[in-house]
Design an enzyme around this catalytic site. Sequence first.
Site, PDB file in Angstrom:
ATOM      1  N   ARG A  25       0.813  -1.220   0.000  1.00 38.92           N
ATOM      2  CA  ARG A  25       0.000   0.000   0.000  1.00 38.92           C
ATOM      3  C   ARG A  25       0.842   1.264   0.000  1.00 38.92           C
ATOM      4  NH1 ARG A  25      -2.773  -1.039   5.488  1.00 38.92           N
ATOM      5  NH2 ARG A  25      -0.631  -1.709   5.794  1.00 38.92           N
ATOM      6  N   GLN A  48       3.088  24.376  18.474  1.00 34.13           N
ATOM      7  CA  GLN A  48       2.500  24.754  17.192  1.00 34.13           C
ATOM      8  C   GLN A  48       3.150  23.964  16.063  1.00 34.13           C
ATOM      9  OE1 GLN A  48       3.128  28.832  16.029  1.00 34.13           O
ATOM     10  NE2 GLN A  48       5.226  28.848  16.695  1.00 34.13           N
ATOM     11  N   ARG A  61      14.885  31.542   2.750  1.00 34.36           N
ATOM     12  CA  ARG A  61      14.157  32.065   3.908  1.00 34.36           C
ATOM     13  C   ARG A  61      15.071  32.031   5.123  1.00 34.36           C
ATOM     14  NH1 ARG A  61       8.188  31.611   3.344  1.00 34.36           N
ATOM     15  NH2 ARG A  61       7.734  30.736   1.308  1.00 34.36           N
ATOM     16  N   HIS A  64      15.843  32.999  10.793  1.00 31.20           N
ATOM     17  CA  HIS A  64      14.821  33.435  11.743  1.00 31.20           C
ATOM     18  C   HIS A  64      14.991  32.791  13.116  1.00 31.20           C
ATOM     19  CE1 HIS A  64      12.281  33.595   7.838  1.00 31.20           C
ATOM     20  NE2 HIS A  64      12.878  34.747   8.022  1.00 31.20           N
ATOM     21  N   LYS A  74      12.921  23.530  17.648  1.00 34.11           N
ATOM     22  CA  LYS A  74      12.273  23.427  16.330  1.00 34.11           C
ATOM     23  C   LYS A  74      12.646  22.121  15.646  1.00 34.11           C
ATOM     24  CE  LYS A  74      11.842  27.306  14.146  1.00 34.11           C
ATOM     25  NZ  LYS A  74      12.122  28.545  13.405  1.00 34.11           N
ATOM     26  N   HIS A 121      17.172  29.687  12.215  1.00 27.78           N
ATOM     27  CA  HIS A 121      16.848  28.704  11.195  1.00 27.78           C
ATOM     28  C   HIS A 121      16.614  29.394   9.854  1.00 27.78           C
ATOM     29  CE1 HIS A 121      13.777  26.351   8.882  1.00 27.78           C
ATOM     30  NE2 HIS A 121      14.765  25.487   8.990  1.00 27.78           N
ATOM     31  N   TYR A 134       7.066  22.423  10.110  1.00 34.34           N
ATOM     32  CA  TYR A 134       7.758  22.822  11.339  1.00 34.34           C
ATOM     33  C   TYR A 134       6.925  22.381  12.538  1.00 34.34           C
ATOM     34  CZ  TYR A 134       9.228  26.507   8.026  1.00 34.34           C
ATOM     35  OH  TYR A 134       9.645  27.204   6.928  1.00 34.34           O
TER      36      TYR A 134
END
Length: 184
Positions: A25, A48, A61, A64, A74, A121, A134
């Site tokens: 599967r 979160q 990106r 941060h 994280k 990051h 994340y």
Amino acid sequence: ATVKFMETTISGCTLIEIQPIGDNRGYFARTFCAEEFERQGLNPVSAQCSISYSATRGTTRGLHFQRGAAMEDKLVRCLKGKIFDVMVDLRLGSPSFGKWFGQILSEDNNLQLHSVKGFAHGFQTLTDDCIVSYHIAQNYDPELSAGVLWNDPEIGISWPLDPTEQSARDIHFPKLREFKFDVE
């Protein structure tokens, strides 16, 4: 199904490989287990979960992080496409302060990158149409959101590509030596 934890060149930054179990599967794989994270000394809380989508190869990106008490644990994974993911140690007094670790994360290689509080990051997409996931242990606080310049020569990240897309905010972040850290 379990996950495999691997040390990187920077203490506090851990490479994690998921172990898919497959059959006709497809497969099933655990990407996070609070008990396993706790056994490794990692924060097992996930306050979160977020995703980002980048349409264009070369999108860059970061770098941060959140300041002070809002610093984040994280866990990052690439769900679609391929990225070069980077964690930079910003822990004052750390022997690896200002050093970075980079790893290719892709939908195919089963790797995730985890950092404890005190890391910045960022990532660069190596393919079009990337989706990045994340899991973050702390809640986002826009008042404490910060960043360090993605191409700070003193950090010296070896980005694989010239950036194609970046936010105005990211390209105006201060260099590490110009950043004013919150001292608690």
